[in-house]
Design a protein around this motif. Structure first.
Motif, short mmCIF file in Angstrom:
data_model
loop_
_atom_site.label_atom_id
_atom_site.label_comp_id
_atom_site.label_asym_id
_atom_site.label_seq_id
_atom_site.Cartn_x
_atom_site.Cartn_y
_atom_site.Cartn_z
N MET A 122 103.44 48.21 6.77
CA MET A 122 103.96 46.98 7.34
C MET A 122 105.35 47.22 7.92
N GLU A 123 105.66 46.54 9.02
CA GLU A 123 106.93 46.79 9.72
C GLU A 123 108.12 46.61 8.79
N GLN A 124 108.12 45.54 7.98
CA GLN A 124 109.27 45.30 7.11
C GLN A 124 109.38 46.34 6.01
N ILE A 125 108.27 46.99 5.67
CA ILE A 125 108.28 48.03 4.65
C ILE A 125 108.76 49.35 5.24
N ARG A 126 108.41 49.62 6.48
CA ARG A 126 108.91 50.85 7.13
C ARG A 126 110.43 50.86 7.21
N LYS A 127 111.04 49.68 7.26
CA LYS A 127 112.51 49.61 7.34
C LYS A 127 113.18 50.06 6.05
N LEU A 128 112.43 50.11 4.95
CA LEU A 128 113.00 50.55 3.67
C LEU A 128 113.01 52.06 3.51
N ALA A 129 112.36 52.76 4.42
CA ALA A 129 112.03 54.17 4.19
C ALA A 129 113.18 55.12 4.47
N ASP A 130 113.25 56.15 3.63
CA ASP A 130 114.04 57.33 3.97
C ASP A 130 113.25 58.22 4.93
N ILE A 131 111.92 58.18 4.78
CA ILE A 131 111.01 58.96 5.62
C ILE A 131 109.85 58.07 6.02
N VAL A 132 109.49 58.07 7.29
CA VAL A 132 108.26 57.43 7.75
C VAL A 132 107.36 58.53 8.30
N SER A 133 106.13 58.57 7.83
CA SER A 133 105.23 59.61 8.31
C SER A 133 104.91 59.40 9.78
N GLU A 134 104.62 60.49 10.47
CA GLU A 134 104.17 60.41 11.85
C GLU A 134 102.68 60.09 11.91
N ASN A 135 101.96 60.47 10.85
CA ASN A 135 100.52 60.26 10.79
C ASN A 135 100.19 59.13 9.82
N ASP A 136 99.10 58.40 10.09
CA ASP A 136 98.72 57.30 9.21
C ASP A 136 97.79 57.78 8.10
N ASN A 137 97.25 56.83 7.35
CA ASN A 137 96.42 57.20 6.20
C ASN A 137 95.07 57.79 6.62
N ASP A 138 94.70 57.65 7.89
CA ASP A 138 93.48 58.28 8.38
C ASP A 138 93.73 59.69 8.91
N HIS A 139 94.98 60.11 8.91
CA HIS A 139 95.33 61.41 9.48
C HIS A 139 96.33 62.17 8.60
N ASP A 140 96.09 62.12 7.29
CA ASP A 140 96.83 62.96 6.33
C ASP A 140 98.32 62.67 6.27
N GLY A 141 98.67 61.39 6.32
CA GLY A 141 100.09 61.04 6.23
C GLY A 141 100.73 61.49 4.93
N VAL A 142 100.01 61.38 3.80
CA VAL A 142 100.57 61.82 2.52
C VAL A 142 100.82 63.32 2.52
N ALA A 143 99.86 64.09 3.03
CA ALA A 143 100.04 65.54 3.10
C ALA A 143 101.24 65.89 3.97
N GLU A 144 101.41 65.17 5.06
CA GLU A 144 102.57 65.40 5.93
C GLU A 144 103.88 65.16 5.19
N ILE A 145 103.95 64.05 4.43
CA ILE A 145 105.17 63.74 3.68
C ILE A 145 105.46 64.82 2.64
N PHE A 146 104.44 65.25 1.91
CA PHE A 146 104.63 66.32 0.92
C PHE A 146 105.15 67.59 1.58
N ALA A 147 104.61 67.93 2.75
CA ALA A 147 105.05 69.13 3.45
C ALA A 147 106.50 69.01 3.91
N ARG A 148 106.86 67.84 4.44
CA ARG A 148 108.23 67.65 4.92
C ARG A 148 109.25 67.72 3.79
N LEU A 149 108.83 67.35 2.58
CA LEU A 149 109.73 67.39 1.42
C LEU A 149 109.64 68.70 0.63
N GLY A 150 108.80 69.61 1.10
CA GLY A 150 108.68 70.89 0.41
C GLY A 150 107.97 70.82 -0.91
N LEU A 151 107.09 69.83 -1.08
CA LEU A 151 106.35 69.71 -2.31
C LEU A 151 105.07 70.55 -2.27
#
Length: 269
Positions: A240-269
């Motif tokens: 949601m738009e108002q939730i994206r404003k809270l983020a330190d990181i917003v994924s480039e990909n959505d939940n249909d395109h591995d957004g969680v994996a992208e976030i883990f990779a960007r954080l070195g997890l």
């Protein structure tokens, strides 16, 4: 829903591997959901290394590392508060799920309305098979008369997003409740002070993990407290738009395109 699971209720191989890699490095990964424990999809609960779960918007925290899940934290609604919230919802039309002791309780008309809504797929809520995750009771008011002291959460759906928006201030005005939205046509009510963020920090404290070492990944309004309280807040591209404003990181990909994996990779997890 809308974060880890894609639109077909699946976890992609890439995201599954990203979680396994993080767990292998000693990261504690856990689902934090508005669902009760019984409605946690098996493909999530059975991910390798997943031991803990925060459920019902933080009203319960579970250790699933034993033969039978053990509840580490439990914050049900006060009985009178539960009765007031239930009475208010009787003025509206739509399916109501009552979450209690890790399960969801509906009556038969509510189940039909819930299935109809699910078929319309009005929100980011992932489609789920009819897998017996619900207990269908004969009479919700009668059930509540005996179990008001056990209610963890009311999950309410309305005929439209506009009706839900108009109803939201009325529920927030009730004393002793926390009212948030998981989707535009939904209101979720728990006891005051119960939210995913408080339970995330409580579990982190139980495990000896400092707040600054916690990460929350979410997409909707019922993730707000978790994102505000975690050390790092990551929000999905489909959030949601108002939730994206809270983020330190917003994924480039959505939940249909591995957004969680992208976030883990960007954080070195």
């Amino acid at each position: 829903d809308g974060t880890l699971l894609d639109s077909q209720s699946q976890i992609s191989p890439r995201t599954r591997q990203a979680i396994a890699d993080a767990v292998g490095r000693g990261v504690i990964v856990l689902p934090c959901t508005g669902r009760p424990l019984a409605s946690l999809p098996p493909l999530v609960a059975q991910l390798p290394g997943i031991r803990y779960a925060i459920t019902t918007n933080g009203a319960a925290v579970w250790d699933m590392g034993t033969d039978q899940p053990v509840r580490l934290l439990h914050r049900p609604m006060p009985p009178e508060t539960a009765r007031e919230a239930f009475a208010l919802y009787q003025e509206y039309h739509g399916p109501l799920s009552i979450f209690s002791d890790g399960c969801a309780y509906l009556d038969a008309p509510g189940m039909e309305l819930f299935q109809a809504r699910k078929n319309r797929h009005l929100s980011t809520e992932a489609r789920q098979p009819d897998d017996g995750r619900y207990h269908v009771v004969r009479d919700q008011p009668e059930w509540l008369s005996r179990h008001a002291h056990e209610v963890e959460k009311f999950c309410m759906f309305f005929d439209s997003a506009e009706i839900a928006q108009a109803a939201l201030p009325r529920f927030r005005a009730l004393p002793g409740v926390e009212a948030v939205q998981g989707s535009p046509d939904n209101i979720e009510v728990t006891a005051a002070g119960v939210n995913k963020g408080e339970s995330l920090l409580a579990l982190a404290d139980h495990l000896g993990i400092p707040r600054e070492a916690t990460l929350a990944v979410g997409d909707s309004e019922n993730d707000r407290a978790m994102l505000e309280k975690a050390g790092v807040a990551a929000v999905m591209a489909n959030g949601m738009e108002q939730i994206r404003k809270l983020a330190d990181i917003v994924s480039e990909n959505d939940n249909d395109h591995d957004g969680v994996a992208e976030i883990f990779a960007r954080l070195g997890l």
